[in-house]
Enzyme design. Structure first.
Site, PDB file in Angstrom:
ATOM      1  N   GLY A  12       0.836  -1.205   0.000  1.00 22.91           N
ATOM      2  CA  GLY A  12       0.000   0.000   0.000  1.00 22.91           C
ATOM      3  C   GLY A  12       0.861   1.241   0.000  1.00 22.91           C
ATOM      4  O   GLY A  12       0.519   2.271   0.588  1.00 22.91           O
ATOM      5  N   ALA A  13       1.996   1.160  -0.713  1.00 22.55           N
ATOM      6  CA  ALA A  13       3.066   2.148  -0.556  1.00 22.55           C
ATOM      7  C   ALA A  13       2.746   3.503  -1.163  1.00 22.55           C
ATOM      8  O   ALA A  13       3.450   4.479  -0.885  1.00 22.55           O
ATOM      9  CB  ALA A  13       4.363   1.602  -1.151  1.00 22.55           C
ATOM     10  N   ALA A  14       1.706   3.586  -1.982  1.00 23.91           N
ATOM     11  CA  ALA A  14       1.316   4.877  -2.548  1.00 23.91           C
ATOM     12  C   ALA A  14       0.229   5.560  -1.721  1.00 23.91           C
ATOM     13  O   ALA A  14      -0.227   6.648  -2.080  1.00 23.91           O
ATOM     14  CB  ALA A  14       0.831   4.696  -3.986  1.00 23.91           C
ATOM     15  N   ARG A  93     -13.175  -0.585   4.056  1.00 21.88           N
ATOM     16  CA  ARG A  93     -14.621  -0.822   4.173  1.00 21.88           C
ATOM     17  C   ARG A  93     -15.366   0.282   3.440  1.00 21.88           C
ATOM     18  O   ARG A  93     -15.175   1.469   3.728  1.00 21.88           O
ATOM     19  CB  ARG A  93     -15.031  -0.855   5.645  1.00 21.88           C
ATOM     20  CG  ARG A  93     -16.466  -1.333   5.855  1.00 21.88           C
ATOM     21  CD  ARG A  93     -16.739  -1.596   7.321  1.00 21.88           C
ATOM     22  NE  ARG A  93     -18.032  -2.220   7.539  1.00 21.88           N
ATOM     23  CZ  ARG A  93     -18.437  -2.683   8.712  1.00 21.88           C
ATOM     24  NH1 ARG A  93     -17.639  -2.598   9.766  1.00 21.88           N
ATOM     25  NH2 ARG A  93     -19.626  -3.242   8.852  1.00 21.88           N
ATOM     26  N   ARG A  99     -19.488  -6.331   7.525  1.00 26.82           N
ATOM     27  CA  ARG A  99     -18.173  -6.716   8.054  1.00 26.82           C
ATOM     28  C   ARG A  99     -17.711  -8.059   7.472  1.00 26.82           C
ATOM     29  O   ARG A  99     -16.523  -8.255   7.214  1.00 26.82           O
ATOM     30  CB  ARG A  99     -18.213  -6.782   9.584  1.00 26.82           C
ATOM     31  CG  ARG A  99     -16.827  -6.940  10.209  1.00 26.82           C
ATOM     32  CD  ARG A  99     -16.845  -6.608  11.690  1.00 26.82           C
ATOM     33  NE  ARG A  99     -15.503  -6.676  12.259  1.00 26.82           N
ATOM     34  CZ  ARG A  99     -14.606  -5.711  12.217  1.00 26.82           C
ATOM     35  NH1 ARG A  99     -14.887  -4.580  11.580  1.00 26.82           N
ATOM     36  NH2 ARG A  99     -13.421  -5.844  12.778  1.00 26.82           N
ATOM     37  N   ASN A 106     -10.482  -9.207   2.463  1.00 26.02           N
ATOM     38  CA  ASN A 106      -9.131  -9.142   3.016  1.00 26.02           C
ATOM     39  C   ASN A 106      -8.528 -10.519   3.253  1.00 26.02           C
ATOM     40  O   ASN A 106      -7.307 -10.680   3.178  1.00 26.02           O
ATOM     41  CB  ASN A 106      -9.129  -8.292   4.285  1.00 26.02           C
ATOM     42  CG  ASN A 106      -9.131  -6.820   3.954  1.00 26.02           C
ATOM     43  OD1 ASN A 106      -8.199  -6.311   3.352  1.00 26.02           O
ATOM     44  ND2 ASN A 106     -10.196  -6.129   4.321  1.00 26.02           N
ATOM     45  N   GLN A 113      -0.605 -12.817   0.393  1.00 27.36           N
ATOM     46  CA  GLN A 113       0.607 -12.221   0.956  1.00 27.36           C
ATOM     47  C   GLN A 113       1.293 -13.164   1.940  1.00 27.36           C
ATOM     48  O   GLN A 113       2.530 -13.207   2.006  1.00 27.36           O
ATOM     49  CB  GLN A 113       0.272 -10.875   1.600  1.00 27.36           C
ATOM     50  CG  GLN A 113      -0.184  -9.867   0.544  1.00 27.36           C
ATOM     51  CD  GLN A 113      -0.292  -8.460   1.046  1.00 27.36           C
ATOM     52  OE1 GLN A 113      -0.249  -8.196   2.246  1.00 27.36           O
ATOM     53  NE2 GLN A 113      -0.448  -7.521   0.132  1.00 27.36           N
ATOM     54  N   ARG A 163      -2.603   6.911  21.499  1.00 30.56           N
ATOM     55  CA  ARG A 163      -3.807   7.714  21.760  1.00 30.56           C
ATOM     56  C   ARG A 163      -4.152   7.711  23.244  1.00 30.56           C
ATOM     57  O   ARG A 163      -4.501   8.752  23.822  1.00 30.56           O
ATOM     58  CB  ARG A 163      -4.979   7.157  20.957  1.00 30.56           C
ATOM     59  CG  ARG A 163      -4.905   7.401  19.466  1.00 30.56           C
ATOM     60  CD  ARG A 163      -5.907   6.554  18.697  1.00 30.56           C
ATOM     61  NE  ARG A 163      -6.012   6.973  17.297  1.00 30.56           N
ATOM     62  CZ  ARG A 163      -6.577   6.259  16.339  1.00 30.56           C
ATOM     63  NH1 ARG A 163      -7.098   5.063  16.628  1.00 30.56           N
ATOM     64  NH2 ARG A 163      -6.640   6.709  15.103  1.00 30.56           N
ATOM     65  N   HIS A 188      -7.956  -4.351  17.469  1.00 27.56           N
ATOM     66  CA  HIS A 188      -7.855  -2.963  17.012  1.00 27.56           C
ATOM     67  C   HIS A 188      -9.210  -2.581  16.421  1.00 27.56           C
ATOM     68  O   HIS A 188      -9.415  -2.558  15.219  1.00 27.56           O
ATOM     69  CB  HIS A 188      -6.737  -2.808  15.981  1.00 27.56           C
ATOM     70  CG  HIS A 188      -6.681  -1.432  15.389  1.00 27.56           C
ATOM     71  ND1 HIS A 188      -6.403  -0.320  16.151  1.00 27.56           N
ATOM     72  CD2 HIS A 188      -6.882  -0.980  14.126  1.00 27.56           C
ATOM     73  CE1 HIS A 188      -6.432   0.754  15.368  1.00 27.56           C
ATOM     74  NE2 HIS A 188      -6.725   0.373  14.135  1.00 27.56           N
TER      75      HIS A 188
END
EC number: 1.1.1.37
Length: 333
Positions: A12-14, A93, A99, A106, A113, A163, A188
């Site tokens: 997702g480097a961009a 999403r 969900r 994913n 991957q 946070r 998360h």
């Protein structure tokens, strides 16, 4: 400066998070100021031109730690020989998406991957999954990566910890650097449990438990927890985009501490493979307090649990078990 070059993959480097993250890596914030790096940047084919622009900026920044860069949309090329894999890219999403649909989309991505890690990466590759749902995506990658130790798969909950520390610091009127050992348990997601009970603040009078420094139990057991749980959504509501710079900072913190170690007596929160600690079922990627040394983490043991903590940990555990069940069904299809 070390002559050894490590290969670091960012997927997702961009994207927005990666744009901040890449330059943290280039500056040495993640792996130290003497570690040379070959950056592998992966994104979908239509984003490769954007990656070319990022590489131009890396060149123009004249970062001495960057030995080389690879930009690609090819999974095999991206994953070959990597020592560290930071998996930021995931299916977001979309409006109207259930969900289960998100988990299915994913599961397909992280199955590919995970296999790529097993087939092409260094056999001791360390993996951090950022793309949401991060815990279950990390589990899918781990299950799909035969031959890579399960403890090498982690997910990001350091953003939640940061946070939580910040909210405590704001309430107590102290610098965030003086807040220690706030813990994130579980997923998360909005079921995570931000736990102040073992935390302390360095005051002028010495090390002080958070519950002593902040004499507001109602806030600590109510608004504090809900604010951290809902912070990601609050950022989106205000910014119209998800957290990016703060996520990149948390990724940097997570990897830095995993690789270079935590300070003596310091806990950090990482989503790691559960070994049954604190009654959490084995086989989940679950956020625990950990200590890190010599490139390895250990779950902090022996922390006391009150009824509120037990209940909140049970809630987030139930959510992760349900996610796992759904995702594994998709894997078997």
């Amino acid at each position: 400066m070390s002559n050894e070059v490590i290969n670091v993959l960012i997927t997702g480097a961009a994207g927005q998070i990666a744009y901040s993250l890449i330059f943290n890596v280039c500056k040495g914030d993640m792996f130290g100021l003497d570690q040379r790096i070959k950056l592998h940047l992966l994104d979908i084919p239509q984003m490769v031109d954007s990656l070319k622009g990022i590489v131009m900026e890396i060149q123009d920044g004249a970062y001495p730690l960057i030995a080389d860069t690879v930009i690609t949309a090819d999974v095999k090329e991206a994953f070959t020989g990597v020592h560290y894999a930071i998996l930021v890219g995931a299916m977001p999403r979309r409006e109207g998406m259930e969900r289960a649909d998100l988990l299915k989309a994913n599961a397909a991505i992280f199955k590919v991957q995970g296999k790529a890690l097993a087939e092409h990466a260094n056999k001791n590759v360390k993996v951090l999954v950022v793309g949401n749902p991060a815990n279950t995506n990390a589990l899918i990658a781990q299950v799909s990566a035969n031959g890579i130790p399960k403890e090498n798969f982690t997910c990001l909950t350091r953003l939640d910890q940061n946070r939580a520390k910040s909210q405590i610091a704001l309430k107590a009127g102290v610098n965030v650097k003086d807040v220690h050992n706030v813990i994130i348990w579980g997923n998360h997601s909005s079921t995570q449990y931000p736990d102040y009970r073992c935390g302390y603040i360095n005051l002028s009078t010495g090390k002080t438990p958070i519950s002593t420094a902040i004499k507001d139990e109602k806030w600590l057991q109510g608004e504090f927890i809900s604010t951290v749980q809902k912070r990601g959504a609050a950022v989106i509501a205000a910014r119209k985009l998800s957290s990016a710079a703060s996520a990149a900072k948390a990724i940097t913190d997570h990897m830095h501490d995993w690789v270079l170690g935590t300070a003596e007596g310091e806990y950090v929160s990482m989503g790691v493979y559960s070994d049954g600690s604190y009654g959490v079922p084995e086989g989940l990627i679950f956020s625990f307090p950990v200590k890190c040394a010599n490139g390895k983490y250990t779950i902090v043991q022996g922390l006391q649990m009150d009824d509120l903590s037990k209940n909140l940990i049970n809630l987030t555990t139930e959510e992760l078990v349900a996610e796992k069940t759904t995702a594994l069904q998709f894997l078997s299809e």
